[in-house]
Design a protein around this motif. Structure first.
Motif, mmCIF file in Angstrom:
data_model
loop_
_atom_site.group_PDB
_atom_site.id
_atom_site.type_symbol
_atom_site.label_atom_id
_atom_site.label_comp_id
_atom_site.label_asym_id
_atom_site.label_seq_id
_atom_site.Cartn_x
_atom_site.Cartn_y
_atom_site.Cartn_z
ATOM 1 N N ARG A 1 -10.671 10.239 91.162
ATOM 2 C CA ARG A 1 -10.464 11.211 90.080
ATOM 3 C C ARG A 1 -11.287 10.808 88.855
ATOM 4 O O ARG A 1 -11.688 11.656 88.060
ATOM 5 N N SER B 1 -14.173 9.055 88.842
ATOM 6 C CA SER B 1 -15.612 8.845 89.036
ATOM 7 C C SER B 1 -16.370 9.601 87.951
ATOM 8 O O SER B 1 -15.809 10.495 87.290
ATOM 9 N N ARG B 2 -17.620 9.260 87.769
ATOM 10 C CA ARG B 2 -18.385 9.857 86.672
ATOM 11 C C ARG B 2 -18.413 11.376 86.768
ATOM 12 O O ARG B 2 -18.229 12.084 85.764
ATOM 13 N N GLU B 3 -18.605 11.908 87.983
ATOM 14 C CA GLU B 3 -18.702 13.362 88.117
ATOM 15 C C GLU B 3 -17.345 14.048 87.975
ATOM 16 O O GLU B 3 -17.247 15.151 87.432
ATOM 17 N N ASN B 4 -16.292 13.390 88.464
ATOM 18 C CA ASN B 4 -14.974 14.012 88.396
ATOM 19 C C ASN B 4 -14.302 13.861 87.038
ATOM 20 O O ASN B 4 -13.522 14.726 86.625
ATOM 21 N N SER B 5 -14.576 12.770 86.343
ATOM 22 C CA SER B 5 -13.905 12.535 85.065
ATOM 23 C C SER B 5 -14.284 13.585 84.026
ATOM 24 O O SER B 5 -13.510 13.865 83.096
ATOM 25 N N GLU B 6 -15.459 14.196 84.185
ATOM 26 C CA GLU B 6 -15.875 15.236 83.251
ATOM 27 C C GLU B 6 -15.008 16.485 83.375
ATOM 28 O O GLU B 6 -14.944 17.297 82.444
ATOM 29 N N LYS B 7 -14.348 16.639 84.517
ATOM 30 C CA LYS B 7 -13.499 17.817 84.742
ATOM 31 C C LYS B 7 -12.080 17.621 84.215
ATOM 32 O O LYS B 7 -11.301 18.575 84.161
#
Length: 508
Positions: free
Chosen positions: A430, A432-438
């Motif tokens: 959850r 990770s760099r790509e998911n944390s932005e969400k």
């Protein structure tokens, strides 16, 4: 039958006193009735879980039923009132947009909470509001500058290794399980004493510190129970109760412990003799800064201010961090595949773990994600309180007037199924760099958010990383299904029966 002059003379004052008391009681009853009617009106836009007319939700709250709380969150995903008896209600928030609206304001801390905590920690940074809070925050911030935090790494490493050496002795067989929280709590106390007060205590091997640790745990329980017992909101009733007597004795233990720290440092400053490891220090520790702080007018902290800030940071700086580390190790024991991935990452950076540096801490992305996921599942501080000093309107248009006590329920925010997919599942990706932005910026706030976020959060994360990294190099953690933790919501989220972790088969 006529009364004699003597009987009339003595009866009249008692009669007048009775009428006066009756009138006061009637006025108080009317006041309480009007208060209840006002709360019912103010909270009408917000549905509430089923409640008892007299006890309110007191039984549910005191039972620490986390499963029931999860059901309530699913049914009331934005916010809901909880009644504490017939005349007091707290407004619980579990929606990130609602939390953002509150935390971006400057409402003071709830006096209900601070009233019960102030005997324990005084009027320190956690309890203060307004200009005085801003002044203390500005003066104390240098104690947590990155250059100072870097110097703490060596101290943390030494304290963690002392704890791990103890575990090696305890775990003489592969089947041994350890109640890790009590060890981690002492280790964290050792670190806070060395780093922020430059005081050697040997508390991990010296049992004389047990009274302080036991007092912290029991005082936390009493404060929580008092908060949700409307009869004990009265200082007179509480002080006359067995819990009130016990609280006074325990608070004296904590006060004397803190006072000894302060007085020892003052004596060393007066005599010019450096104590403990201060000869080796190249930085000002927290206590240095508190004792030497001066505002723009040249005024220093009062003795009361000094004691309050030291008490606050002694409690918050070790108790909450100890709980966080315990829950991280528990989660990794429950999820061996993630534990092994963290171990491989740490081993690739640290080798045998003989030394760990500031630079190493930023090279542990997966371990950091696991720590964040543990803090989501088990936030160290379950609630943040505020007292509305002016009306508030939430994003969905519903409003509350001034005077309402709010609780931002961090546990509820972190477990809200409307913002987290499978919220009870341990999933470090959850973050990770790509998911944390969400992730909604107010859906994950283990250290609060806004201007009043935790001043020591970087210190806590650093200590957590050091402890987890060195532990994984020495031990393979296994779950102990026979003794699952019994969660209790106190000032800090803990387990009533401790945190038990077994030793895995692959330990080195």
């Amino acid at each position: 039958m006529e009364f004699s002059w003597l009987e009339t003379r003595w009866a009249r004052p008692f009669y007048l006193a009775f009428v006066f008391c009756l009138a006061l009681g009637l006025l108080q009853a009317i006041k309480l009735y009007l208060r209840r009617q006002r709360l019912l009106r103010d909270l009408r836009p917000f549905p509430t879980p089923p409640t008892h007319w007299f006890f309110g939700h007191q039984k549910f709250i005191q039972d620490d039923n986390m499963e029931k709380l999860e059901e309530i969150i699913e049914k009331y995903p934005r916010a809901f009132p909880l009644w504490i008896g017939p005349f007091q209600a707290f407004f619980y928030i579990c929606d990130p947009d609602y939390a953002k609206t509150v935390l971006n304001r400057t409402d003071p801390k709830s006096q209900y909470v601070q009233k019960f905590l102030s005997p324990l920690i005084g009027k320190g940074l956690v309890a203060l509001d307004g200009p005085k809070w801003f002044q203390h925050r500005r003066l104390l911030t240098p104690a947590f500058h990155f250059n100072i935090l870097k110097a703490y790494i060596e101290v943390m490493t030494h304290s963690v290794k002392t704890m791990l050496d103890k575990w090696e002795k305890v775990c003489s067989t592969r089947d041994t399980t350890v109640e890790v929280y009590k060890h981690i709590n002492l280790m964290s106390l050792d670190i806070i004493m060395k780093c922020t007060f430059s005081k050697e205590t040997n508390c991990q091997t010296n049992s004389t510190h047990d009274p302080y640790e036991k007092a912290i745990f029991e005082v936390s329980r009493i404060v929580f129970q008092r908060l949700y017992s409307f009869l004990h909101h009265s200082d007179i009733i509480f002080k006359l109760s067995p819990q009130g007597h016990r609280f006074q004795k325990l608070n004296q233990v904590l006060y004397q412990y803190t006072d000894t720290i302060i007085q020892d440092r003052k004596k060393s400053l007066q005599t010019g003799v450096k104590q403990d490891n201060t000869q080796k220090r190249k930085y000002q520790d927290f206590l240095d800064i508190v004792l030497s702080a001066k505002d723009e007018n040249g005024s220093s902290f009062s003795d009361t201010d000094v004691h309050s800030e030291v008490s606050t940071f002694l409690l918050a700086g070790h108790d909450s961090v100890a709980a966080s580390i315990s829950w991280v190790l528990y989660c990794l024991a429950q999820n061996p595949e993630h534990q092994e991935r963290c171990r491989e990452e740490v081993r690739g950076i640290l080798g045998d773990g003989s030394s760990i540096t500031w630079e190493h801490l930023s090279q542990m992305p997966y371990t950091t994600m696991c720590i964040k996921e543990c803090l989501r599942l088990y936030p160290p501080a379950p609630n943040i309180s505020r007292l509305l000093d002016k009306p508030i309107t939430f994003p969905d248009g519903r409003s509350l007037p001034a005077g309402i006590t709010l609780f931002i329920n961090i546990w509820a925010l972190h477990h809200n199924p409307y913002f987290w997919e499978d919220p009870e599942v341990f999933n470090p990706l959850r973050f990770s760099r790509e998911n944390s932005e969400k992730i909604h910026p107010y859906a994950f706030i283990p250290f609060s958010a806004g201007s009043r976020n935790c001043i020591g959060q970087h210190f806590a994360i650093i200590e957590c990383k050091v402890a987890v990294a060195l532990t994984l190099l020495r031990f393979e953690l296994a779950s102990d299904h026979s003794r699952p933790p019994q969660l209790v919501r106190r000032v800090v989220l803990k387990s009533n029966n401790g945190v038990h972790i077994g030793r895995g088969k692959g330990n080195r």
